[in-house]
Design a protein around this motif. Structure first.
Motif, PDB file in Angstrom:
ATOM      1  N   ILE A 173     -37.851 -26.896 -27.264  1.00 45.90           N
ATOM      2  CA  ILE A 173     -38.788 -28.332 -27.445  1.00 45.90           C
ATOM      3  C   ILE A 173     -38.496 -29.303 -26.673  1.00 45.90           C
ATOM      4  CG2 ILE A 173     -39.667 -27.003 -29.586  1.00 45.90           C
ATOM      5  CD1 ILE A 173     -38.074 -29.460 -30.970  1.00 45.90           C
ATOM      6  N   ASN A 177     -44.067 -20.343 -27.919  1.00 45.89           N
ATOM      7  CA  ASN A 177     -43.032 -20.923 -26.668  1.00 45.89           C
ATOM      8  C   ASN A 177     -42.163 -19.357 -25.947  1.00 45.89           C
ATOM      9  OD1 ASN A 177     -40.220 -21.166 -26.838  1.00 45.89           O
ATOM     10  ND2 ASN A 177     -40.810 -23.567 -26.633  1.00 45.89           N
ATOM     11  N   TYR A 213     -38.685 -23.866 -20.412  1.00 45.57           N
ATOM     12  CA  TYR A 213     -39.157 -22.750 -21.549  1.00 45.57           C
ATOM     13  C   TYR A 213     -41.164 -23.732 -21.450  1.00 45.57           C
ATOM     14  CZ  TYR A 213     -38.795 -28.380 -23.827  1.00 45.57           C
ATOM     15  OH  TYR A 213     -38.868 -29.524 -23.343  1.00 45.57           O
ATOM     16  N   THR A 221     -44.969 -23.769 -23.273  1.00 44.36           N
ATOM     17  CA  THR A 221     -44.722 -24.495 -24.883  1.00 44.36           C
ATOM     18  C   THR A 221     -46.942 -24.710 -25.070  1.00 44.36           C
ATOM     19  OG1 THR A 221     -42.695 -25.503 -25.725  1.00 44.36           O
ATOM     20  CG2 THR A 221     -44.797 -25.541 -26.876  1.00 44.36           C
TER      21      THR A 221
END
Length: 808
Positions: free
Chosen positions: A59, A536, A548, A550
């Motif tokens: 994140i 995610n 990543y 999300t």
């Protein structure tokens, strides 16, 4: 790794981690502070309510150790937050700051758009009032770290975390060693009359029970001498407004700077902070730990850290001698119980806090301006060429120099319980389930008393409002994570929430909807339920790179507005005419009594990269947010305001953070955030005209921070330490009386000194260029008027000395 950081230090995970991790972290921090490190080190965080490092957490986040916060010289959270990418804020001074992230402004509504936690205790109150959206301003001494999580955190952190979540995590007791530390600082404001600032903080850690228990006590006292003067104009020479039309509407303030001075009060925004924190840890077995903590903090200011935007100097101007003190007291208690099963960890956190904020402001000039609207639309002042209360004219209608004294008293109480069970160990499949309960109550009382106005209005009560509020929230949440190959991991989470909300508003006074001492009561009840999902996907091709994606949702509750007076009494005719004008219809449209919840979906792509030798770290993210039914603030020129759900906003942005060890002991760090936040073209905010589309309020398009720090060993075991840091915030659109622009600002700080094995001595200069920086426009007790506003400003150039000592 410390995302806004310079030299990164190992940190513990505090609550939720084993105590051995705390001890290791504190030892590593102490060692790193005394040595010339040759690589960047990572910070252990609990952003996902389990331990991981920043680089391994998929994140967008910033984590800063408490040691680094001290090294950078931050003593208040607002100054620190300005250096973190993606954060914007509105503030009236210590204990009065609203934090916002990624364009999710909190100008409308009752609830914050950013969650704020002290350890595991949620501190963002979901109700109206002065302390409804502003957070506590905790003393920063003896912190373990601060985590700033960007983007909706609704799955794990619940309502209000639409733009992100801030976690302030304290150091926990150490049952294995005696520890003590202390810090002293003294400083003065350049050119502000030789004001003297000082602060003293200390910590003692007392182990007992043969390594089974410890008590950690922290105490702080800080005195800020202030830098804003309050000038009372010599009676009866307060200057008339200018630019007035036939109806009595005046656009410009009189030349207060040229008026004769009756009294001059220096440095009225002096501040005294007193705080204490005690934490008791008991570990009867290796698997069970019980932690109880209590925090007390009291802030008192003689006046707010605000200036009059006209004339725009470090000064407030008044017609009468009315001091504007502010006090903020908070008491927080919590009990955390953690038990480690063979394959899972059980955590229960129970907390209770109460907070009482009292602020008094001079409403004379604002009320004077508002009352001119009565002369144009009828009422008791019709035909008065010189209105109340600054310009007494007994021959016509004014009763003499009576002074309104607005007083706001905000009290809040909250009890919360969170219990969660999380899998442990480095397994391919991880899971977490939990339950959260919140019982929040507040009582927002606002009084504007003007006894001398009784001969005209029949009452000396200009405006009284009490607004008791009760909100109960329940939620269950869960998250699962599966590493289906060594490189790929998918995480999914859900939070099922429900809440009930009851708000009763009682109003009276000649400016209210009753126009008299008669009390009008209105009760609004609401309830809602829903689901906040999060998905995610993380890809880690090697230890150096993490990618990543999300998708996540956040929300905040709806609420109630204060009634806007209409009809034939008080300000009713003026407000009714205003409402008809701003809605652009010949048929009267009343202001809404309530507003609905709003929500946001955010889609994010990010990367975290570091070199194999850990000397360079580069993290970045891009995102798109769709904010639905956005709660926004609407001003009315008769002096009232309300919140309405305006429509949909599209927010696009990016953040980037770089840390580089360019040479042994020499660290360069920089971060920047870009935010493009506009409402849908079909969205119209009543009363606001925007030529190029309606921009989301209070959001700077660009923020940045850059620093260069250097550590080099000297003889006799000492180390030379230096740092220079620069922060930039671009201009923002703001609405109080009307839409206007707050100018950009840039602040630079510098520090240099020496460190020994357990001590340091630092000289520092903050705001090197002595800039007058407007942090935000203030809309508090004073109503928004056309002639001038108040603006919260950063301190001027500050020069000082800081001494610290740690007993190892």
């Amino acid at each position: 790794m410390n995302r806004s950081g310079r030299v990164l230090f190992i940190s513990s995970a505090a609550l939720g981690l084993t105590f051995a991790g705390d001890v290791l972290a504190q030892q590593a921090q102490a060692q790193a502070g005394a040595e010339n490190v040759s690589a960047l080190q990572e910070v252990v965080v609990t952003a996902t309510k389990r331990a991981s490092t920043v680089q391994d957490t998929p994140i967008s986040m910033t984590a800063v150790t408490g040691r680094e916060i001290e090294d950078r010289g931050f003593t208040d959270f607002t100054a620190f937050a300005q250096t973190v990418p993606g954060i914007s804020m509105k503030s009236s001074g210590p204990g009065q700051t609203e934090f916002e992230m990624r364009g999710m402004t909190s100008s409308g509504g009752n609830s914050a758009t950013v969650g704020f936690y002290l350890d595991d205790t949620p501190m963002s109150a979901p109700a109206a009032a002065q302390i409804g959206k502003v957070v506590v301003d905790p003393n920063l001494y003896d912190l373990n770290r601060v985590e700033v999580l960007r983007g909706p955190q609704g799955t794990l952190y619940g309502s209000g975390s639409m733009g992100g979540t801030i976690k302030v995590i304290t150091n926990q007791p150490n049952p294995n060693a005696f520890e003590a530390s202390g810090k002293l600082f003294a400083s003065g404001y350049d050119g502000s009359g030789n004001g003297f600032n000082n602060g003293e903080s200390g910590m003692i850690n007392l182990p007992f029970g043969g390594g089974m228990a410890a008590l950690r006590i922290v105490g702080s006292y800080e005195h800020d001498s202030g830098w804003i003067d309050r000038i009372v104009i010599q009676a009866p020479n307060f200057p008339l407004e200018t630019g007035c039309d036939a109806s009595g509407f005046c656009a410009n303030r009189g030349n207060v700077a040229a008026a004769p001075v009756g009294q001059d009060f220096k440095r009225v925004n002096d501040e005294r902070l007193t705080g204490a924190r005690a934490t008791l840890l008991v570990k009867p077995t290796d698997n069970l730990s019980i932690t109880g903590s209590f925090l007390y903090q009291n802030i008192h200011q003689g006046g707010l850290s605000q200036i009059d935007t006209d004339p725009g100097t470090y000064t407030n101007y008044q017609a009468f001698n009315l001091p504007e003190p502010f006090t903020d007291r908070v008491d927080i208690g919590s009990l955390s119980v953690q038990y480690h099963f063979p394959s899972a960890d059980l955590t229960s956190v129970t907390s209770y806090w109460n907070r009482d904020t009292l602020v008094r402001q001079d409403g004379t000039e604002e009320l004077q301006w508002v009352l001119t609207t009565l002369a144009g639309v009828g009422g008791p002042l019709a035909g008065c060429p010189i209105p109340l209360p600054i310009y007494p004219n007994p021959a016509l209608c004014a009763p003499g120099p009576t002074t309104p004294t607005p007083l706001e008293d905000d009290k809040s109480w909250q009890t919360t319980e969170e219990v969660r069970l999380a899998s442990s160990g480095d397994t391919d499949f991880k899971w977490l389930v939990g339950y959260f309960y919140q019982d929040f109550e507040s009582d927002w009382d606002l009084y504007v008393l003007q006894p001398g106005a009784a001969p005209i209005f029949g009452t000396g009560d200009a405006f009284t409002q009490t607004q008791p509020t009760k909100i109960i929230q329940n939620s269950v949440f869960g998250e699962v994570s599966y590493r289906f190959t060594p490189q790929w991991t998918v995480t999914a989470g859900l939070r099922r929430y429900s809440y009930t909300n009851e708000v009763t508003t009682n109003v009276a006074g000649y400016l209210s909807s009753t126009g008299s001492d008669t009390v009008s009561s209105l009760t609004n009840s609401a309830k809602d339920q829903g689901v906040n999902p999060r998905l995610n996907l993380a890809y880690e091709p090697g230890k150096e790179l993490l990618l990543y994606a999300t998708a996540s949702k956040g929300f905040r509750p709806g609420g109630a507005n204060q009634p806007v007076p209409v009809g034939a009494v008080g300000l009713g005719p003026a407000c009714e005419a205003n409402l008809q004008a701003i809605y652009g219809t010949n048929q009267f449209v009343p202001a809404p009594n309530t507003f609905n919840p709003d929500s946001v979906w955010t889609y994010e792509l990010g990367e975290k990269w570091r070199t194999s030798d850990n000397k360079v770290v580069l993290n970045g993210a891009i995102y798109y947010s769709k904010w639905t039914d956005a709660q926004q603030f609407v001003p009315i020129s008769c002096g009232f305001n309300f919140t309405t759900n305006t429509g949909t906003a599209a927010i696009k942005g990016a953040e980037v953070e770089l840390d580089a060890l360019v040479a042994p002991g020499l660290v360069f760090a920089a971060n920047a955030a870009y935010t493009h936040a506009f409402f849908d073209p079909t969205t119209v905010l009543p009363g606001v005209v925007a030529a190029n589309g309606l921009e989301v309020q209070d959001v700077p398009k660009m923020t940045s921070n850059a620093s260069l720090s250097y550590r080099v060993p000297l003889s006799n075991g000492m180390t030379f330490v230096s740092r220079i840091e620069d922060t930039y915030v671009s201009s923002r659109e703001e609405v109080t009386f009307a839409l206007f622009t707050i100018p950009s600002y840039q602040l630079a700080n510098a520090r240099a000194g020496v460190e020994g094995d357990n001590w340091s001595a630092m000289l520092f200069v903050n705001n090197l260029a002595d800039k007058l920086a407007e942090i935000s426009n203030a809309y508090q007790i004073n109503v928004g008027i056309a002639t001038f506003q108040r603006a919260t400003v950063a301190p001027p150039r500050t020069i000082g000395l800081e001494l610290s000592y740690r007993l190892k």
